[in-house]
Design an enzyme around this catalytic site. Structure first.
Site, PDB file in Angstrom:
ATOM      1  N   LYS A  38      28.488  37.915 -14.097  1.00  0.00           N
ATOM      2  CA  LYS A  38      29.546  36.890 -14.085  1.00  0.00           C
ATOM      3  C   LYS A  38      29.272  35.856 -12.998  1.00  0.00           C
ATOM      4  O   LYS A  38      29.450  34.653 -13.221  1.00  0.00           O
ATOM      5  CB  LYS A  38      30.924  37.532 -13.862  1.00  0.00           C
ATOM      6  N   LYS A  52      21.440  37.192 -29.616  1.00  0.00           N
ATOM      7  CA  LYS A  52      22.609  38.066 -29.720  1.00  0.00           C
ATOM      8  C   LYS A  52      23.855  37.199 -29.941  1.00  0.00           C
ATOM      9  O   LYS A  52      24.018  36.166 -29.283  1.00  0.00           O
ATOM     10  CB  LYS A  52      22.761  38.849 -28.408  1.00  0.00           C
ATOM     11  N   LYS A  92      30.102  34.763 -27.484  1.00  0.00           N
ATOM     12  CA  LYS A  92      30.880  33.553 -27.173  1.00  0.00           C
ATOM     13  C   LYS A  92      30.109  32.643 -26.243  1.00  0.00           C
ATOM     14  O   LYS A  92      30.110  31.439 -26.408  1.00  0.00           O
ATOM     15  CB  LYS A  92      32.164  33.941 -26.424  1.00  0.00           C
TER      16      LYS A  92
HETATM   17  P1  ADP Z   1      30.980  38.161 -26.015  1.00  0.00           P
HETATM   18  O1  ADP Z   1      29.529  38.522 -25.778  1.00  0.00           O
HETATM   19  O2  ADP Z   1      31.141  37.282 -27.216  1.00  0.00           O
HETATM   20  O3  ADP Z   1      31.666  37.638 -24.772  1.00  0.00           O
HETATM   21  P2  ADP Z   1      32.477  40.554 -25.459  1.00  0.00           P
HETATM   22  O4  ADP Z   1      31.639  40.882 -24.278  1.00  0.00           O
HETATM   23  O5  ADP Z   1      33.886  40.101 -25.250  1.00  0.00           O
HETATM   24  O6  ADP Z   1      31.699  39.492 -26.397  1.00  0.00           O
HETATM   25  O7  ADP Z   1      32.432  41.755 -26.500  1.00  0.00           O
HETATM   26  C1  ADP Z   1      33.367  42.801 -26.578  1.00  0.00           C
HETATM   27  C2  ADP Z   1      32.663  43.968 -27.246  1.00  0.00           C
HETATM   28  O8  ADP Z   1      32.149  43.563 -28.535  1.00  0.00           O
HETATM   29  C3  ADP Z   1      31.426  44.431 -26.461  1.00  0.00           C
HETATM   30  O9  ADP Z   1      31.762  45.493 -25.608  1.00  0.00           O
HETATM   31  C4  ADP Z   1      30.480  44.899 -27.536  1.00  0.00           C
HETATM   32  O10 ADP Z   1      30.700  46.251 -27.821  1.00  0.00           O
HETATM   33  C5  ADP Z   1      30.864  44.121 -28.772  1.00  0.00           C
HETATM   34  N1  ADP Z   1      29.898  43.057 -29.064  1.00  0.00           N
HETATM   35  C6  ADP Z   1      29.939  41.765 -28.664  1.00  0.00           C
HETATM   36  N2  ADP Z   1      28.923  41.046 -29.166  1.00  0.00           N
HETATM   37  C7  ADP Z   1      28.191  41.904 -29.930  1.00  0.00           C
HETATM   38  C8  ADP Z   1      27.001  41.769 -30.742  1.00  0.00           C
HETATM   39  N3  ADP Z   1      26.383  40.607 -30.872  1.00  0.00           N
HETATM   40  N4  ADP Z   1      26.551  42.850 -31.380  1.00  0.00           N
HETATM   41  C9  ADP Z   1      27.189  44.041 -31.260  1.00  0.00           C
HETATM   42  N5  ADP Z   1      28.295  44.234 -30.534  1.00  0.00           N
HETATM   43  C10 ADP Z   1      28.809  43.193 -29.862  1.00  0.00           C
END
Ligand code: ADP
Ligand code: TRP
Length: 322
Positions: free
Chosen positions: A110, A190, A193
């Protein structure tokens, strides 16, 4: 068996969240007692602002209910509805070495992304440990990125138990679905967001059709030629939504040639749209029934608070707070 997990209300749900975390959690509500909450205290660590936090929390609740979280089966609540969690976080902090938090990847990540290095961001894992330990959770389904936080949780529970009583806090296990592949984003990185490459679970039909058509990256193979199947973003996404037969047919059409990417994207859109049809209808129903989400969260909060009160009373007594 009590399952517990928290989801941060940090923006629109995307299919990476769905296949990486939500689908599995929703299945678990049939296999034991489930406690699921929206981690709005955690979302504050990146300071979204009051209105955004409020709106995102509500939207996350709507989306999870639409995706199949069943409030008759799972206790569903907002983290902030049980402020007692902060007291347990404080108690855990007293046995938490600074070095343990300093090693956590999430804090370092972060900061590297430019977030302000505030105390809440640093102490985030101690609050997450409190979330888990406050409800005597047995198992915590989380994504791989949360594995280290589960280790911190177990570490802190062990320290409290050593200091204040052998079975004071229940030792939780992480459930990490190692087989869940990382869902690729529309550009092949990957899906996240932070990369602006997401396919949302919910949204407006025309805009989503356009998003798939315009943003899913393909190569320049001419329509009549066979198309590469390896590293194909269209195929990787289609596999999530299509039946095995449909998927095989698309692979076959790639190998054969004569079908353009425009058609494959159309097929991808149709399969995706169909996959979330029931969830979309449920979402429309929820939106047409104002008050439903508030009722669900209020009922969940009452149950969660009851469970938390028992654990907290036990802990307060053991550590000498009364
Ligand atoms: P972002 O990367 O969009 O900020 P988050 O970190 O809020 O997403 O994701 C919450 C949960 O969703 C993570 O703990 C993970 O398990 C799942 N997740 C997010 N992106 C992916 C992805 N591309 N493939 C698989 N699981 C994902
Ligand atoms: N840190 C988790 C995430 O970003 C959310 C979370 C907060 C959580 N408290 C939790 C997950 C307790 C599981 C258990 O995804």
């Amino acid at each position: 068996m009590r399952f517990l997990t928290g989801l941060q209300p940090s923006g629109k749900l995307h299919i990476g969240n769905y296949f990486g975390a939500i689908q599995n959690a929703i299945e678990l509500q049939n296999k034991g007692e489930a406690f699921y909450f929206i981690a709005n205290y955690h979302a504050m660590t990146t300071m979204p602002g009051a209105e955004t936090l409020r709106a995102n929390t509500y939207e996350m609740a709507v989306d999870l209910l639409a995706c199949g979280l069943d409030p008759q089966k799972a206790v569903f609540f907002a983290q902030s509805a049980v402020p007692e969690v902060n007291e347990l976080a404080w108690i855990l902090s007293t046995v938490c070495p600074m070095g343990l938090l300093e090693r956590c990847h999430s804090y370092k990540d972060k900061i590297a992304k430019g977030f302000s290095p505030n105390h809440a961001l640093f102490a985030y894992p101690a609050l997450m440990a409190a979330d888990i330990l406050l409800y005597d959770s047995d198992a915590v389904p989380v994504g791989k990125d949360q594995k280290q936080h589960l280790e911190v949780t177990r570490d802190l529970a062990g320290k409290i138990n050593d200091a204040f009583g052998k079975d004071l806090l229940r030792m939780p296990e992480a459930i990490i679905n190692e087989t869940t592949a990382i869902v690729p984003g529309l550009d092949g990185q990957k899906m996240s967001k932070s990369y602006g490459n997401t396919l949302p679970v919910f949204g407006e039909e025309k805009a989503l059709r356009k998003l798939i058509n315009k943003k899913v990256v393909t190569d320049a193979t001419p329509l009549e030629d066979p198309k590469p199947t390896e590293n194909s973003i269209i195929l990787a996404l289609y596999k999530l939504f299509a039946t095995p037969t449909q998927y095989d047919e698309m692979v076959e059409a790639h190998n054969r040639g004569g079908v353009g990417y425009g058609q494959f994207k159309k097929d991808l859109f149709e399969a995706y749209w169909e996959f979330f049809r029931a969830a979309r209808e449920k979402r429309e129903w929820i939106m047409a029934n104002p008050g439903y989400v508030d009722e669900v969260l209020a009922a969940g909060a009452t149950k969660a608070r009851e469970a938390a009160a028992q654990v907290l009373a036990r802990v307060r007594k053991a550590v000498g707070l009364i």
